[in-house]
Write a protein that holds these residues in place. Structure first.
Motif, mmCIF file in Angstrom:
data_model
loop_
_atom_site.group_PDB
_atom_site.id
_atom_site.type_symbol
_atom_site.label_atom_id
_atom_site.label_comp_id
_atom_site.label_asym_id
_atom_site.label_seq_id
_atom_site.Cartn_x
_atom_site.Cartn_y
_atom_site.Cartn_z
ATOM 1 N N PHE A 60 -20.780 25.456 3.322
ATOM 2 C CA PHE A 60 -19.925 24.624 2.471
ATOM 3 C C PHE A 60 -18.462 24.834 2.843
ATOM 4 O O PHE A 60 -18.035 25.947 3.106
ATOM 5 C CB PHE A 60 -20.109 24.985 0.992
ATOM 6 C CG PHE A 60 -21.309 24.353 0.357
ATOM 7 C CD1 PHE A 60 -21.191 23.198 -0.398
ATOM 8 C CD2 PHE A 60 -22.565 24.922 0.501
ATOM 9 C CE1 PHE A 60 -22.298 22.618 -0.993
ATOM 10 C CE2 PHE A 60 -23.676 24.356 -0.087
ATOM 11 C CZ PHE A 60 -23.547 23.195 -0.833
ATOM 12 N N GLU A 61 -17.700 23.744 2.843
ATOM 13 C CA GLU A 61 -16.268 23.823 3.144
ATOM 14 C C GLU A 61 -15.441 23.855 1.878
ATOM 15 O O GLU A 61 -15.747 23.169 0.905
ATOM 16 C CB GLU A 61 -15.830 22.632 3.998
ATOM 17 C CG GLU A 61 -16.217 22.777 5.433
ATOM 18 C CD GLU A 61 -15.432 21.857 6.344
ATOM 19 O OE1 GLU A 61 -14.307 21.449 5.994
ATOM 20 O OE2 GLU A 61 -15.963 21.564 7.421
ATOM 21 N N LEU A 62 -14.395 24.649 1.927
ATOM 22 C CA LEU A 62 -13.418 24.755 0.844
ATOM 23 C C LEU A 62 -12.111 24.178 1.375
ATOM 24 O O LEU A 62 -11.511 24.729 2.298
ATOM 25 C CB LEU A 62 -13.221 26.224 0.450
ATOM 26 C CG LEU A 62 -14.492 26.972 0.054
ATOM 27 C CD1 LEU A 62 -14.256 28.470 0.094
ATOM 28 C CD2 LEU A 62 -14.939 26.524 -1.315
ATOM 29 N N ASP A 63 -11.694 23.039 0.838
ATOM 30 C CA ASP A 63 -10.440 22.418 1.261
ATOM 31 C C ASP A 63 -9.300 22.943 0.399
ATOM 32 O O ASP A 63 -9.453 23.115 -0.805
ATOM 33 C CB ASP A 63 -10.530 20.898 1.117
ATOM 34 C CG ASP A 63 -11.539 20.291 2.078
ATOM 35 O OD1 ASP A 63 -11.659 20.806 3.204
ATOM 36 O OD2 ASP A 63 -12.202 19.311 1.700
ATOM 37 N N HIS A 64 -8.165 23.187 1.036
ATOM 38 C CA HIS A 64 -6.988 23.690 0.326
ATOM 39 C C HIS A 64 -5.734 23.255 1.062
ATOM 40 O O HIS A 64 -5.816 22.585 2.101
ATOM 41 C CB HIS A 64 -7.054 25.211 0.169
ATOM 42 C CG HIS A 64 -7.372 25.934 1.439
ATOM 43 N ND1 HIS A 64 -6.459 26.132 2.435
ATOM 44 C CD2 HIS A 64 -8.537 26.492 1.875
ATOM 45 C CE1 HIS A 64 -7.017 26.804 3.436
ATOM 46 N NE2 HIS A 64 -8.283 27.013 3.127
ATOM 47 N N ALA A 65 -4.597 23.629 0.544
ATOM 48 C CA ALA A 65 -3.311 23.172 1.085
ATOM 49 C C ALA A 65 -3.099 23.565 2.545
ATOM 50 O O ALA A 65 -2.417 22.869 3.281
ATOM 51 C CB ALA A 65 -2.166 23.714 0.231
#
Length: 105
Positions: A41-46
């Protein structure tokens, strides 16, 4: 860019379908079990994105009793510049967007 009002976001990190999966998972669970099941799973962030596997491999906690502990371990491992300020909805214990209580018993 993440939407802080999105139910699958916390502190500017977009958990997407990982959040409901973690809430529905049976606890306690080990870090290794989470990596095996959800590591892709990917965690998108700034600052971009990270796979859960890469983030949890560095976590200090070997076993998690509830989804909030997983969320906190993930947030602790991300660069502080990747995180947004905590919103009031993320401190709620109810079914608000920031709810990280388990949905399974």
């Amino acid at each position: 860019m993440t939407d802080e009002n999105d139910p699958a976001s916390a502190y500017g990190v977009e958990f997407g379908p990982l959040k409901p999966a973690l809430r529905e998972h049976t606890y306690p669970v080990t870090r290794s079990e989470l990596i095996e099941q959800y590591g892709g799973f990917e965690l998108d962030h700034a600052d971009g994105s990270d796979h859960l596997e890469a983030v949890l491999r560095n976590a200090d906690t070997p076993t998690f009793r509830e989804p909030r502990q997983v969320r906190d371990a993930i947030l602790a491992e991300l660069d502080p510049d990747a995180l947004a300020a905590r919103s009031d909805s993320e401190t709620e214990e109810s079914d608000e967007p920031g709810d990280w209580s388990p949905t399974s018993v």
